[in-house]
Design an enzyme around this catalytic site. Structure first.
Site, short mmCIF file in Angstrom:
data_model
loop_
_atom_site.label_atom_id
_atom_site.label_comp_id
_atom_site.label_asym_id
_atom_site.label_seq_id
_atom_site.Cartn_x
_atom_site.Cartn_y
_atom_site.Cartn_z
N ASP A 1 0.91 3.76 3.65
CA ASP A 1 -0.38 4.33 3.26
C ASP A 1 -1.11 4.98 4.43
O ASP A 1 -1.68 6.05 4.29
CB ASP A 1 -1.26 3.26 2.58
CG ASP A 1 -1.32 1.93 3.33
OD1 ASP A 1 -0.85 1.86 4.50
OD2 ASP A 1 -1.82 0.96 2.76
N ASP B 1 -6.32 -1.33 0.33
CA ASP B 1 -7.17 -2.35 -0.27
C ASP B 1 -8.28 -2.82 0.67
O ASP B 1 -8.21 -2.64 1.89
CB ASP B 1 -6.32 -3.57 -0.66
CG ASP B 1 -5.88 -4.38 0.57
OD1 ASP B 1 -5.22 -3.79 1.45
OD2 ASP B 1 -6.22 -5.58 0.64
N PHE C 1 -13.34 2.59 7.40
CA PHE C 1 -12.47 1.76 6.57
C PHE C 1 -12.40 2.35 5.17
O PHE C 1 -13.42 2.52 4.51
CB PHE C 1 -12.98 0.32 6.52
CG PHE C 1 -11.95 -0.61 5.94
CD1 PHE C 1 -10.89 -1.05 6.71
CD2 PHE C 1 -12.01 -0.98 4.59
CE1 PHE C 1 -9.91 -1.87 6.16
CE2 PHE C 1 -11.03 -1.80 4.04
CZ PHE C 1 -9.98 -2.24 4.83
N ASP D 1 -2.77 3.51 11.53
CA ASP D 1 -4.09 3.18 12.08
C ASP D 1 -3.89 2.86 13.57
O ASP D 1 -3.81 3.76 14.39
CB ASP D 1 -4.63 2.01 11.26
CG ASP D 1 -6.04 1.61 11.60
OD1 ASP D 1 -6.82 2.47 12.02
OD2 ASP D 1 -6.39 0.42 11.41
N LYS E 1 -5.40 7.78 11.07
CA LYS E 1 -6.68 7.55 11.77
C LYS E 1 -6.39 7.58 13.26
O LYS E 1 -6.27 6.53 13.90
CB LYS E 1 -7.21 6.16 11.40
CG LYS E 1 -8.41 6.14 10.49
CD LYS E 1 -9.03 4.76 10.47
CE LYS E 1 -8.77 4.04 9.19
NZ LYS E 1 -9.37 2.67 9.17
N ARG F 1 -6.87 -1.05 -4.61
CA ARG F 1 -5.64 -0.29 -4.37
C ARG F 1 -5.40 0.77 -5.44
O ARG F 1 -4.79 1.80 -5.18
CB ARG F 1 -4.43 -1.23 -4.40
CG ARG F 1 -4.25 -2.08 -3.19
CD ARG F 1 -2.85 -2.70 -3.20
NE ARG F 1 -2.77 -3.90 -2.39
CZ ARG F 1 -2.61 -3.91 -1.07
NH1 ARG F 1 -2.51 -2.79 -0.41
NH2 ARG F 1 -2.53 -5.04 -0.42
N GLY G 1 0.77 -1.24 0.00
CA GLY G 1 0.00 0.00 0.00
C GLY G 1 0.80 1.29 0.00
O GLY G 1 0.36 2.30 -0.54
#
Ligand code: IMP
Ligand code: MG
Length: 176
Positions: free
Chosen positions: A98, A157, A150, A101, A129, A163, A42
Site C-alpha cells: 500500500d 488502516d 497519516f 513510508d 511518503k 481499509r 493493505g
C-alpha cells in the site's frame, strides 16, 4: 464513519494511475509472466487493481509482515507473520504494497526475497511518503507521492478500520 476523513486521492485518480502502471508493466514484462506478491493486508487492494489491468500472464502469492510499534509510527523491528506458499526461483517478481513510508518493511522484504533467487525483483506501492524515509528502497513505481500525513483507505488502516474506503483520505484525529 466517513465524516472524519478528508479525501486526499480520489478513487477515479487511483484507477487512472492503475491504468498507467499496468500498461507500464505490460510493456516492461512483455513475453514474460509476472509473479505478483501482495503484502497483506493493505497491499492487496491495489494489487487487485493492477492485476485486473495487466494483460500478460500473472500469478499470485501473499506475504504478511508486522512491525512492532504504535498505530501511526512503525518501529525498526519487522517480522514475517505469513510466509509465501510458492518458491521464487527463476520468477519475475513484483511485490505490491500500500505505501512506502520509513521503507523498513519493503527494505526487509526486498532483502529476504532476493535470497530466494527470483529472475528479477521489483516493488510497487500505491503511495509514497518520501519525507519519512529511513531505509533507502529502490522502487520500480509508486502511484502517488503524498505529504507526511497519516492516511487511510484503499488498504490502509487506522486501528484495523477504514481499509475498505475506495479512496485515500486523511483522518482528522481530533474526531476519532
Ligand atoms: P514502512 O514504514 O515503510 O515500513 O511502512 C510500514 C507500514 O506502515 C506500511 O505498509 C503500512 O501498513 C503502514 N503505514 C505507513 N504509513 C501509513 C499511513 O499513513 N496510514 C496507514 N498505514 C501506514
Ligand atoms: Mg502494510
Amino acid at each position: 464513519m466517513e465524516e472524519n476523513i478528508k479525501v486526499l486521492v480520489k478513487e477515479e485518480d487511483i484507477y487512472k494511475r492503475a491504468d498507467e502502471m499496468a500498461a507500464q508493466i505490460d510493456k516492461d514484462y512483455a513475453g514474460r509472466t509476472v509473479h505478483m506478491i501482495g503484502v497483506l493486508n493493505g497491499g492487496v487492494f491495489f494489487m487487485c487493481e493492477l492485476a485486473k489491468r495487466i494483460t500478460i500472464p500473472v500469478t499470485f502469492d501473499f506475504l504478511a509482515i508486522s512491525s512492532y510499534g504504535n498505530a501511526t509510527e512503525s518501529s525498526g523491528n519487522v517480522i514475517i507473520k505469513k510466509n509465501l506458499d510458492q518458491n521464487l526461483e527463476g520468477r519475475d517478481v513484483i511485490v505490491v504494497d500500500d505505501i512506502v513510508d520509513s521503507g523498513r518493511s519493503l527494505g526487509l522484504v526486498h532483502k529476504m526475497l532476493l535470497e530466494r533467487h527470483p529472475a528479477s525483483l521489483r516493488m510497487v506501492t500505491l503511495l509514497d511518503k518520501p519525507e519519512r524515509r529511513v531505509v533507502d528502497v529502490d522502487m520500480y513505481m509508486t502511484g502517488f507521492t503524498i505529504p507526511n500525513e497519516f492516511v487511510v483507505g484503499f488498504g490502509l488502516d487506522y486501528a484495523a478500520k477504514y481499509r475498505n474506503l475506495p479512496y485515500v483520505g486523511v483522518v482528522d484525529e481530533s474526531t476519532l
